[in-house]
Motif scaffolding. Structure first.
Motif, PDB file in Angstrom:
ATOM      1  N   UNK A   1       0.838  -1.205   0.000  1.00  0.00           N
ATOM      2  CA  UNK A   1       0.000   0.000   0.000  1.00  0.00           C
ATOM      3  C   UNK A   1       0.870   1.251   0.000  1.00  0.00           C
ATOM      4  N   UNK A   2       1.990   1.202   0.698  1.00  0.00           N
ATOM      5  CA  UNK A   2       2.873   2.360   0.799  1.00  0.00           C
ATOM      6  C   UNK A   2       3.687   2.560  -0.479  1.00  0.00           C
ATOM      7  N   UNK A   3       4.262   1.477  -1.010  1.00  0.00           N
ATOM      8  CA  UNK A   3       5.171   1.581  -2.148  1.00  0.00           C
ATOM      9  C   UNK A   3       4.460   1.540  -3.499  1.00  0.00           C
ATOM     10  N   UNK A   4       3.443   0.709  -3.616  1.00  0.00           N
ATOM     11  CA  UNK A   4       2.759   0.496  -4.895  1.00  0.00           C
ATOM     12  C   UNK A   4       1.242   0.474  -4.676  1.00  0.00           C
ATOM     13  N   UNK A   5       0.657   1.604  -4.348  1.00  0.00           N
ATOM     14  CA  UNK A   5      -0.753   1.636  -3.959  1.00  0.00           C
ATOM     15  C   UNK A   5      -1.724   1.170  -5.038  1.00  0.00           C
ATOM     16  N   UNK A   6      -1.310   1.130  -6.292  1.00  0.00           N
ATOM     17  CA  UNK A   6      -2.214   0.715  -7.352  1.00  0.00           C
ATOM     18  C   UNK A   6      -2.371  -0.786  -7.502  1.00  0.00           C
ATOM     19  N   UNK A   7      -1.516  -1.559  -6.856  1.00  0.00           N
ATOM     20  CA  UNK A   7      -1.584  -3.015  -6.986  1.00  0.00           C
ATOM     21  C   UNK A   7      -2.608  -3.572  -6.012  1.00  0.00           C
ATOM     22  N   UNK A   8      -3.506  -4.394  -6.535  1.00  0.00           N
ATOM     23  CA  UNK A   8      -4.522  -5.038  -5.697  1.00  0.00           C
ATOM     24  C   UNK A   8      -3.898  -6.229  -4.978  1.00  0.00           C
ATOM     25  N   UNK A   9      -4.306  -6.424  -3.726  1.00  0.00           N
ATOM     26  CA  UNK A   9      -3.801  -7.524  -2.911  1.00  0.00           C
ATOM     27  C   UNK A   9      -4.976  -8.340  -2.391  1.00  0.00           C
ATOM     28  N   UNK A  10      -4.871  -9.654  -2.557  1.00  0.00           N
ATOM     29  CA  UNK A  10      -5.834 -10.587  -1.975  1.00  0.00           C
ATOM     30  C   UNK A  10      -5.113 -11.301  -0.844  1.00  0.00           C
ATOM     31  N   UNK A  11      -5.734 -11.321   0.331  1.00  0.00           N
ATOM     32  CA  UNK A  11      -5.130 -11.960   1.497  1.00  0.00           C
ATOM     33  C   UNK A  11      -5.923 -13.216   1.846  1.00  0.00           C
ATOM     34  N   UNK A  12      -5.170 -14.299   2.122  1.00  0.00           N
ATOM     35  CA  UNK A  12      -5.769 -15.589   2.491  1.00  0.00           C
ATOM     36  C   UNK A  12      -5.234 -15.976   3.862  1.00  0.00           C
ATOM     37  N   UNK A  13      -6.088 -16.589   4.678  1.00  0.00           N
ATOM     38  CA  UNK A  13      -5.619 -17.059   5.984  1.00  0.00           C
ATOM     39  C   UNK A  13      -6.455 -18.225   6.477  1.00  0.00           C
ATOM     40  N   UNK A  14      -5.764 -19.136   7.115  1.00  0.00           N
ATOM     41  CA  UNK A  14      -6.437 -20.242   7.790  1.00  0.00           C
ATOM     42  C   UNK A  14      -6.410 -20.042   9.292  1.00  0.00           C
ATOM     43  N   UNK A  15      -5.924 -18.899   9.713  1.00  0.00           N
ATOM     44  CA  UNK A  15      -5.827 -18.614  11.146  1.00  0.00           C
ATOM     45  C   UNK A  15      -4.452 -18.943  11.677  1.00  0.00           C
ATOM     46  N   UNK A  16      -4.317 -18.818  12.939  1.00  0.00           N
ATOM     47  CA  UNK A  16      -3.049 -19.062  13.623  1.00  0.00           C
ATOM     48  C   UNK A  16      -3.346 -19.116  15.101  1.00  0.00           C
ATOM     49  N   UNK A  17      -2.680 -18.275  15.860  1.00  0.00           N
ATOM     50  CA  UNK A  17      -2.952 -18.209  17.302  1.00  0.00           C
ATOM     51  C   UNK A  17      -4.336 -17.641  17.592  1.00  0.00           C
TER      52      UNK A  17
END
Length: 158
Positions: A95-111
């Protein structure tokens, strides 16, 4: 890109640079997959279609940031829980360096539960989030949608 030098007389040269506005539509989109589990990266490549997209892979955020210094990406898919630099840190850096790139985040959890990480990722600028295991058809549709949105922005600015 097309470049031409034209002799316009009286010793003057005119240089024309032209890039067809739809050129980007015909190139494979470059997707960065970031997950410390190789099996997840392999599955995502297969689900999205290796014939439809070009992929680069990183096993953590540090590797991803390094790749981003030498390559350009149209979309990033990242896990959250990884060694060295996690997905949350990666989202903040992108977001800071390349704000135009879309990011998809995946997670199965953790703690903590996966939704905690995913809510935080959204607040920090992730375009979409998926809880593992995720619906593969929904992932394909989301990737296509986000890349089409990026194309629309490029076309608008051309």
């Amino acid at each position: 890109m097309f470049s031409a030098s034209l002799n316009s007389g009286a010793g003057r040269t005119t240089v024309c640079n032209y890039e067809h506005p739809e050129r980007h539509r015909y190139m494979l989109k470059n997707i960065l997959l970031v997950d410390d589990e190789e099996s997840i990266r392999k599955m995502v490549r297969a689900v999205l279609g290796e014939d439809k997209y070009s992929f680069a892979e990183a096993s953590n955020g540090v590797e991803a940031l390094s790749l981003m210094e030498t390559q350009s990406f149209d979309l990033i898919l990242t896990d959250v829980i990884m060694p060295d630099c996690d997905g949350i840190e990666l989202v903040m850096s992108v977001r800071k360096k390349l704000p135009g790139i879309k990011v998809i985040v995946m997670s199965g959890g953790g703690r903590v539960r996966a939704d905690h990480y995913l809510n935080l990722a959204e607040k920090l600028g992730a375009a979409r989030v998926f809880e593992k295991p995720f619906n593969t058809a929904e992932l394909r549709e989301t990737v296509s949608e986000l890349l089409n949105e990026a194309d629309a922005v490029v076309e608008k600015n051309v």
